[in-house]
Design a protein around this motif. Sequence first.
Motif, PDB file in Angstrom:
ATOM      1  N   PRO A  78       1.689  37.450 -26.296  1.00  0.00           N
ATOM      2  CA  PRO A  78       0.704  36.377 -26.435  1.00  0.00           C
ATOM      3  C   PRO A  78      -0.202  36.508 -27.655  1.00  0.00           C
ATOM      4  N   VAL A  79      -0.208  37.658 -28.298  1.00  0.00           N
ATOM      5  CA  VAL A  79      -0.999  37.802 -29.523  1.00  0.00           C
ATOM      6  C   VAL A  79      -0.106  37.788 -30.768  1.00  0.00           C
ATOM      7  N   GLY A  80       1.196  37.642 -30.567  1.00  0.00           N
ATOM      8  CA  GLY A  80       2.138  37.548 -31.683  1.00  0.00           C
ATOM      9  C   GLY A  80       2.015  36.208 -32.376  1.00  0.00           C
ATOM     10  N   ARG A  81       2.676  36.077 -33.522  1.00  0.00           N
ATOM     11  CA  ARG A  81       2.520  34.829 -34.272  1.00  0.00           C
ATOM     12  C   ARG A  81       3.524  33.751 -33.882  1.00  0.00           C
ATOM     13  N   LEU A  82       4.628  34.129 -33.211  1.00  0.00           N
ATOM     14  CA  LEU A  82       5.640  33.153 -32.804  1.00  0.00           C
ATOM     15  C   LEU A  82       6.154  33.455 -31.402  1.00  0.00           C
ATOM     16  N   ILE A  83       6.608  32.416 -30.724  1.00  0.00           N
ATOM     17  CA  ILE A  83       7.372  32.587 -29.493  1.00  0.00           C
ATOM     18  C   ILE A  83       8.829  32.427 -29.905  1.00  0.00           C
ATOM     19  N   VAL A  84       9.581  33.523 -29.834  1.00  0.00           N
ATOM     20  CA  VAL A  84      10.974  33.519 -30.294  1.00  0.00           C
ATOM     21  C   VAL A  84      11.906  33.431 -29.089  1.00  0.00           C
ATOM     22  N   VAL A  85      12.830  32.472 -29.158  1.00  0.00           N
ATOM     23  CA  VAL A  85      13.743  32.196 -28.056  1.00  0.00           C
ATOM     24  C   VAL A  85      15.181  32.489 -28.498  1.00  0.00           C
ATOM     25  N   PRO A  86      15.851  33.456 -27.852  1.00  0.00           N
ATOM     26  CA  PRO A  86      17.275  33.648 -28.141  1.00  0.00           C
ATOM     27  C   PRO A  86      18.040  32.386 -27.724  1.00  0.00           C
ATOM     28  N   THR A  87      18.871  31.875 -28.634  1.00  0.00           N
ATOM     29  CA  THR A  87      19.541  30.599 -28.424  1.00  0.00           C
ATOM     30  C   THR A  87      21.009  30.706 -28.820  1.00  0.00           C
ATOM     31  N   ARG A  88      21.902  30.332 -27.906  1.00  0.00           N
ATOM     32  CA  ARG A  88      23.344  30.365 -28.191  1.00  0.00           C
ATOM     33  C   ARG A  88      23.771  29.019 -28.755  1.00  0.00           C
ATOM     34  N   GLN A 101      17.924  33.369 -33.293  1.00  0.00           N
ATOM     35  CA  GLN A 101      16.539  33.472 -32.843  1.00  0.00           C
ATOM     36  C   GLN A 101      15.772  32.257 -33.362  1.00  0.00           C
ATOM     37  N   LEU A 102      15.318  31.394 -32.445  1.00  0.00           N
ATOM     38  CA  LEU A 102      14.585  30.193 -32.823  1.00  0.00           C
ATOM     39  C   LEU A 102      13.141  30.283 -32.369  1.00  0.00           C
ATOM     40  N   ALA A 103      12.244  29.769 -33.193  1.00  0.00           N
ATOM     41  CA  ALA A 103      10.830  29.705 -32.829  1.00  0.00           C
ATOM     42  C   ALA A 103      10.607  28.481 -31.946  1.00  0.00           C
ATOM     43  N   LEU A 104       9.964  28.665 -30.817  1.00  0.00           N
ATOM     44  CA  LEU A 104       9.586  27.543 -29.960  1.00  0.00           C
ATOM     45  C   LEU A 104       8.451  26.807 -30.674  1.00  0.00           C
ATOM     46  N   THR A 154       9.764  33.669 -42.441  1.00  0.00           N
ATOM     47  CA  THR A 154       9.466  33.254 -41.065  1.00  0.00           C
ATOM     48  C   THR A 154      10.089  34.199 -40.047  1.00  0.00           C
ATOM     49  N   GLY A 155      11.208  34.831 -40.429  1.00  0.00           N
ATOM     50  CA  GLY A 155      11.862  35.775 -39.527  1.00  0.00           C
ATOM     51  C   GLY A 155      12.642  35.129 -38.396  1.00  0.00           C
ATOM     52  N   VAL A 156      12.850  33.806 -38.466  1.00  0.00           N
ATOM     53  CA  VAL A 156      13.635  33.103 -37.441  1.00  0.00           C
ATOM     54  C   VAL A 156      14.700  32.257 -38.117  1.00  0.00           C
ATOM     55  N   ASP A 157      15.659  31.798 -37.315  1.00  0.00           N
ATOM     56  CA  ASP A 157      16.801  31.046 -37.822  1.00  0.00           C
ATOM     57  C   ASP A 157      16.624  29.533 -37.723  1.00  0.00           C
ATOM     58  N   GLY A 158      15.463  29.103 -37.270  1.00  0.00           N
ATOM     59  CA  GLY A 158      15.165  27.691 -37.111  1.00  0.00           C
ATOM     60  C   GLY A 158      14.098  27.509 -36.050  1.00  0.00           C
ATOM     61  N   VAL A 159      13.959  26.267 -35.584  1.00  0.00           N
ATOM     62  CA  VAL A 159      12.960  25.985 -34.547  1.00  0.00           C
ATOM     63  C   VAL A 159      13.597  25.220 -33.400  1.00  0.00           C
ATOM     64  N   LEU A 160      13.141  25.522 -32.210  1.00  0.00           N
ATOM     65  CA  LEU A 160      13.541  24.820 -30.999  1.00  0.00           C
ATOM     66  C   LEU A 160      12.459  23.776 -30.741  1.00  0.00           C
TER      67      LEU A 160
END
Length: 127
Positions: free
Chosen positions: A7-17, A28-31, A99-105
């Motif tokens: 909850p103090v991180g900068r992103l909510i990362v969701v593993p997505t197939r 890994q997508l950012a919510l 950003t460290g993610v592969d896209g956004v959800l």
Amino acid sequence: MTLRFDPVGRLIVVPTRLAGPKTEFVVQLALDTGATQTMLNSRHLVLLGYDPASLTPGCELTTASGVESAPEVTLRKIEALDIERVDMSVVCHDLPPSTGVDGVLGLDFFQGRRLVIDFRQGTVDVD
């Protein structure tokens, strides 16, 4: 389905197939509750078997740097948080590597669902 996050991180990362015509794999997508559409980096779409370069930009994105045009691709399947969408349209747009993610959800993925983000508990619940 409940996903735990920092909850103090900068992103909510969701593993997505993701599944395409050639293969499937997990990214890994950012919510992103500020995004109306789900967006993926072009290199992942190419690996799945799509050719974003051959598509005509059909979507306008409002970004921090202005309005940009981007192509849309219909994925065979996208799964996250125990939700499966078939033939879902996603926007092809490359995020900066920092950003460290592969896209956004985006919100389109959650249509017809209840999404609860609890920052006290550090959980995302979807039903």
